[in-house]
Scaffold this active site. Structure first.
Site, PDB file in Angstrom:
ATOM      1  N   ASP A 146       0.968  -1.261  -0.050  1.00  0.00           N
ATOM      2  CA  ASP A 146       0.000   0.173   0.026  1.00  0.00           C
ATOM      3  C   ASP A 146       0.869   1.456   0.104  1.00  0.00           C
ATOM      4  OD1 ASP A 146      -3.047   0.846   1.329  1.00  0.00           O
ATOM      5  OD2 ASP A 146      -1.497   2.265   1.165  1.00  0.00           O
ATOM      6  N   ASP A 169      -3.742   2.411  -5.262  1.00  0.00           N
ATOM      7  CA  ASP A 169      -2.632   2.359  -4.491  1.00  0.00           C
ATOM      8  C   ASP A 169      -2.039   1.198  -3.814  1.00  0.00           C
ATOM      9  OD1 ASP A 169      -4.061   2.821  -2.097  1.00  0.00           O
ATOM     10  OD2 ASP A 169      -2.395   4.218  -1.445  1.00  0.00           O
ATOM     11  N   GLU A 170      -3.070   0.223  -3.830  1.00  0.00           N
ATOM     12  CA  GLU A 170      -2.741  -1.074  -3.187  1.00  0.00           C
ATOM     13  C   GLU A 170      -2.730  -2.446  -4.200  1.00  0.00           C
ATOM     14  OE1 GLU A 170      -5.561  -2.177  -0.236  1.00  0.00           O
ATOM     15  OE2 GLU A 170      -7.004  -0.780  -1.185  1.00  0.00           O
TER      16      GLU A 170
HETATM   17  P1  TTP Z   1      -5.359   5.184   1.016  1.00  0.00           P
HETATM   18  O1  TTP Z   1      -4.220   4.194   0.825  1.00  0.00           O
HETATM   19  O2  TTP Z   1      -6.627   4.962   1.918  1.00  0.00           O
HETATM   20  O3  TTP Z   1      -4.623   6.438   1.830  1.00  0.00           O
HETATM   21  P2  TTP Z   1      -3.098   7.072   1.395  1.00  0.00           P
HETATM   22  O4  TTP Z   1      -2.312   6.412   0.561  1.00  0.00           O
HETATM   23  O5  TTP Z   1      -3.324   8.826   0.993  1.00  0.00           O
HETATM   24  O6  TTP Z   1      -2.585   7.040   2.882  1.00  0.00           O
HETATM   25  P3  TTP Z   1      -1.917   5.971   3.826  1.00  0.00           P
HETATM   26  O7  TTP Z   1      -0.299   5.923   3.938  1.00  0.00           O
HETATM   27  O8  TTP Z   1      -2.696   5.729   5.113  1.00  0.00           O
HETATM   28  O9  TTP Z   1      -2.054   4.561   2.691  1.00  0.00           O
HETATM   29  O10 TTP Z   1      -5.901   5.619  -0.075  1.00  0.00           O
HETATM   30  C1  TTP Z   1      -4.964   5.921  -1.453  1.00  0.00           C
HETATM   31  C2  TTP Z   1      -5.487   7.134  -2.282  1.00  0.00           C
HETATM   32  O11 TTP Z   1      -6.860   6.902  -2.693  1.00  0.00           O
HETATM   33  C3  TTP Z   1      -5.166   8.243  -1.412  1.00  0.00           C
HETATM   34  O12 TTP Z   1      -4.004   8.768  -1.333  1.00  0.00           O
HETATM   35  C4  TTP Z   1      -6.154   9.290  -1.969  1.00  0.00           C
HETATM   36  C5  TTP Z   1      -7.484   8.424  -2.410  1.00  0.00           C
HETATM   37  N1  TTP Z   1      -8.675   8.326  -1.362  1.00  0.00           N
HETATM   38  C6  TTP Z   1      -9.715   8.962  -1.794  1.00  0.00           C
HETATM   39  O13 TTP Z   1      -9.872   9.578  -2.876  1.00  0.00           O
HETATM   40  N2  TTP Z   1     -10.815   9.045  -0.892  1.00  0.00           N
HETATM   41  C7  TTP Z   1     -10.623   8.501   0.369  1.00  0.00           C
HETATM   42  O14 TTP Z   1     -11.536   8.626   1.210  1.00  0.00           O
HETATM   43  C8  TTP Z   1      -9.364   7.854   0.568  1.00  0.00           C
HETATM   44  C9  TTP Z   1      -9.272   7.223   2.054  1.00  0.00           C
HETATM   45  C10 TTP Z   1      -8.429   7.927  -0.137  1.00  0.00           C
HETATM   46 MG    MG Z   2      -2.052   4.150   0.684  1.00  0.00          MG
END
Ligand code: TTP
Ligand code: MG
Length: 344
Positions: free
Chosen positions: A8, A102-103
């Site tokens: 992730d 992103d995962e």
């Molecule tokens: P996430 O992996 O949930 O968050 P993140 O990568 O920003 O942070 P973390 O380090 O905790 O993993 O989400 C991935 C991307 O998806 C994030 O950068 C932006 C987008 N996103 C949205 O568009 N809406 C949302 O509600 C969330 C949680 C994320």
């Molecule tokens: Mg993330």
């Protein structure tokens, strides 16, 4: 030995923006809308220190951190970065499943998963400048839990022996399958941690969660049989839109085909699949449906290709009548192979 890894990206959209503009690094920054009424999409880890998080209104974030720098969301750029990251990741995977921009989960045969994860993290950071966190375990639920454990730039291994320590202390909301509403419901009856859930019997869980009860019963005991699944078993991917006002203007129809193609591309990339058959559907003002399909020589998944084929089909079938709904569906799906990705 076989391991499942969950990868992730850290503060993904914010990390992408820091690559384009390194001055943003180490400063509190969030990606989202720019007006006070809009919402934070994600925040970098500097901004998170102030309590800023996804889905928070911008005005609230500015209250918490007056120096917050806001950057407007730019999806096509994040999609490109995502392809860069995951085309590298998938080279190491026996099985690869991308679950969102992103995962991804990968299944790998490894002697030393911690060394592997460290090398992968370094390679991705050096080549793409995106920091990732990696969770390693023997099933999907635990691997995802692990990737979240030491963020950012974290690595965590959860083995069978660790489950007895880790799971009971976990808040119920972290259990795969228990969403926000279910968490609230459980909290109301005094159930906060997995340890509280473990005291309940299976029948009670089935009453609480319906069909999902059986799965949740397994998960809290460390069992999750979901396979890493590259195609996710979908027969077709389709999207449609109903107009607020019926239209007979071809330019409007094409505009919608464009939007729908973009949405389908996102899903195709997420699921790492491609399609050989493109269909469009039109519903006219009298609710009569018309569909037209075409099977191509070569599979496609990019929005531009989907759009071009959909417009060709539209030109064949549309005769100037008033239309109330338009849709595109892709079928004959298959997993996309690595060679194709590396040409992007
Ligand atoms: P996430 O992996 O949930 O968050 P993140 O990568 O920003 O942070 P973390 O380090 O905790 O993993 O989400 C991935 C991307 O998806 C994030 O950068 C932006 C987008 N996103 C949205 O568009 N809406 C949302 O509600 C969330 C949680 C994320
Ligand atoms: Mg993330």
């Amino acid at each position: 030995m076989k391991y499942i890894l969950h990868i992730d990206c850290d503060a993904f959209y914010a990390s992408c923006e820091e690559i384009r503009n390194p001055k943003l690094k180490k400063k509190p920054m969030a990606v989202g809308g720019l007006t006070n009424k809009s919402i934070i999409t994600t925040a970098n880890y500097e901004a998170r220190k102030f309590g800023i998080h996804s889905a928070m209104p911008v005005f609230m974030a500015r209250d918490l951190c007056p120096n917050l720098i806001l950057v407007k969301v730019n999806h096509p750029y994040y999609k490109d970065k995502s392809i860069e990251v995951f085309s590298l990741v998938r080279q190491y995977a026996r099985v690869f499943e991308q679950v969102s921009i992103d995962e991804a989960y990968i299944e790998v045969d490894l002697e030393n998963p911690l060394d592997f994860a460290k090398n992968l993290q370094e390679e991705i950071l050096t080549k793409t400048h995106i920091p990732i966190s990696i969770g390693i375990s023997y099933n999907k639920f635990l691997a995802k839990l692990a990737s979240d454990w030491n963020k950012p730039y974290g690595i965590k291994y959860i083995g069978k022996d660790d489950v007895g320590d880790i799971l009971p202390n976990l808040p119920v909301g972290k259990v795969h399958g228990i969403g926000r509403r279910a968490t609230e419901k459980l909290n109301r009856i005094g159930i906060y941690k997995v340890a509280d859930l473990l005291k309940l019997d299976k029948i009670f869980l089935e009453e609480l969660f319906g069909k999902g009860g059986d799965y949740i019963y397994g998960v809290i005991g460390g069992i999750d049989e979901r396979p890493v699944n590259p195609t996710r078993d979908r027969k077709s991917i389709g999207k449609e839109r109903t107009f607020s006002k019926n239209t007979n203007e071809v330019e409007i129809l094409k505009k919608y085909l464009r939007k729908i193609s973009d949405l389908i591309e996102i899903e195709m990339i997420k699921k790492d699949i491609q399609a050989k058959t493109v269909s469009i559907k039109l519903k006219d003002e009298n609710f009569r449906n018309q569909t037209r399909s075409l099977t191509l020589q070569e599979p496609i998944y990019l929005a531009n290709d989907i759009y071009d084929e959909a417009v060709n089909l539209l030109n064949e079938v549309f005769k100037g009548e008033y239309i109330r709904l338009i849709g595109i569906s892709l079928s004959s799906l298959s997993a996309r192979d690595m060679n194709q990705l590396s040409f992007l």
